[in-house]
Each structure stands twice: as structure tokens, then as C-alpha cells.
Write an enzyme that holds these catalytic residues in place. Structure first.
Site, PDB file in Angstrom:
ATOM      1  N   SER A 100      52.502  38.790  39.739  1.00 52.93           N
ATOM      2  CA  SER A 100      52.147  37.645  40.584  1.00 52.93           C
ATOM      3  C   SER A 100      53.265  36.613  40.760  1.00 52.93           C
ATOM      4  O   SER A 100      53.210  35.821  41.687  1.00 52.93           O
ATOM      5  CB  SER A 100      50.893  36.948  40.050  1.00 52.93           C
ATOM      6  OG  SER A 100      51.174  36.215  38.875  1.00 52.93           O
ATOM      7  N   LYS A 158      51.916  30.446  36.782  1.00 55.58           N
ATOM      8  CA  LYS A 158      51.854  30.139  38.216  1.00 55.58           C
ATOM      9  C   LYS A 158      52.738  28.924  38.522  1.00 55.58           C
ATOM     10  O   LYS A 158      53.218  28.245  37.624  1.00 55.58           O
ATOM     11  CB  LYS A 158      50.414  29.822  38.649  1.00 55.58           C
ATOM     12  CG  LYS A 158      49.394  30.898  38.348  1.00 55.58           C
ATOM     13  CD  LYS A 158      49.610  32.159  39.145  1.00 55.58           C
ATOM     14  CE  LYS A 158      48.575  33.208  38.765  1.00 55.58           C
ATOM     15  NZ  LYS A 158      48.868  34.512  39.316  1.00 55.58           N
TER      16      LYS A 158
END
Length: 166
Positions: free
Chosen positions: A37, A76
Site C-alpha cells: 500500500s 500510511k
């Protein structure tokens, strides 16, 4: 100080090394990135050093946070801070922060994936929360999904310092 003078040189070196290691562990965490990700910034299995004493919680900072929806820690990038309004044009793949299109050279792909599970845009980030996205936008489960949603400040464990391996 007198005690240090009485110790042998080898013992003093060992003591200082252990003290430095202890202090390092107080200030930093070593984290292994799991999944794609954050590509291209961080690859799967990259090993990173993070600061958990005073994490950087500014726009575009990379953070490690606890995701209760996924029951695991995730890595993230902060895109929205408390009070920011986030909007996403999924057809054009453009993210807007407070009405301004973001220039995101760190992303792998435009932001074309929209999760149809309750998060709607534009979205204003609540006080005490953060909106986070993975850099590999079309292969990231992040704040676009209600599974992750907005991340409470209390769930942000640390911020990225540097890549050790990866």
C-alpha cells in the site's frame, strides 16, 4: 561517577552500549512494512525507523497507526489533519485538500478507487482525527474505507524517520 571509575574498561563499554540501546528503544521503534500500500515510497517488507515519542503529525507525514477495523498496525501518509476538508475526484484521480488539488509525486497511481461503504466526499476531518492514504492509491485500504476511516490521534503510534532496509 566514582562507580564508573571502579569498573573495568570492558564493563564500562558494555554498560554504555546497553544504556545507548535502551535510550534508542525509548525514542524509536523499528517497524516492518506489510503489503504494497505504500509503494513506491516503501516496499513490502521494508524496515523503517519511526519516532514514537513525538510523532510528526503534519500534512504528508508517514505514520504508523493502529487500525481497529483491521486489527493491525498500518503505515500510511497523512493527507488530512483536524479541520481539513478532503475531496476526491475519482474519475480524474485527484485529491483535494481544502479546495486545492494536491501535487503528489510520491503516489504510485492516481486515486481512482472509491470504496462504496459509507465514506462520502467532501469530508471534513474531525478534531482529534486524521485522514490517511496509502501511496499506492489503487492498492491501499485506508481512510477512503469505513473499515479504516478517520484515524484518532490516540491510534497514531509513531511517524516515519528513515528506511533501514528496503
Amino acid at each position: 561517577m566514582y562507580l564508573l571509575h571502579c569498573w573495568s574498561t570492558a564493563f564500562r563499554k558494555k554498560f554504555i552500549h546497553e544504556l545507548q540501546s535502551f535510550l534508542f528503544r525509548i525514542l524509536f521503534n523499528v517497524v516492518v512494512v506489510s503489503g504494497p500500500s505504500m509503494v513506491p515510497t516503501l516496499a513490502d517488507n521494508s524496515v523503517i525507523l519511526t519516532n514514537h515519542i513525538k510523532p510528526n503529525l503534519e500534512f504528508e507525514s508517514i505514520v504508523v497507526c493502529n487500525s481497529s477495523g483491521l486489527d493491525e498496525n498500518i503505515v500510511k501518509r497523512i493527507i488530512g489533519c483536524p479541520g481539513d476538508t478532503i475531496d476526491i475526484d475519482f474519475e480524474q484521480g485527484v485529491v483535494y485538500r481544502n479546495g486545492i488539488a494536491l501535487s503528489e509525486p510520491y503516489t504510485n497511481t492516481p486515486t481512482n478507487i472509491e470504496y462504496d461503504d459509507g465514506i462520502s466526499f467532501p469530508l471534513t476531518v474531525e478534531d482529534g482525527y486524521y485522514f490517511v492514504l496509502g501511496d499506492n492509491r489503487n492498492n491501499s485500504l485506508d481512510s477512503r474505507s469505513s473499515i479504516v476511516g478517520l484515524i484518532p490521534r490516540t491510534d497514531i503510534e509513531s511517524s516515519y524517520v528513515l528506511t533501514i532496509i528496503g
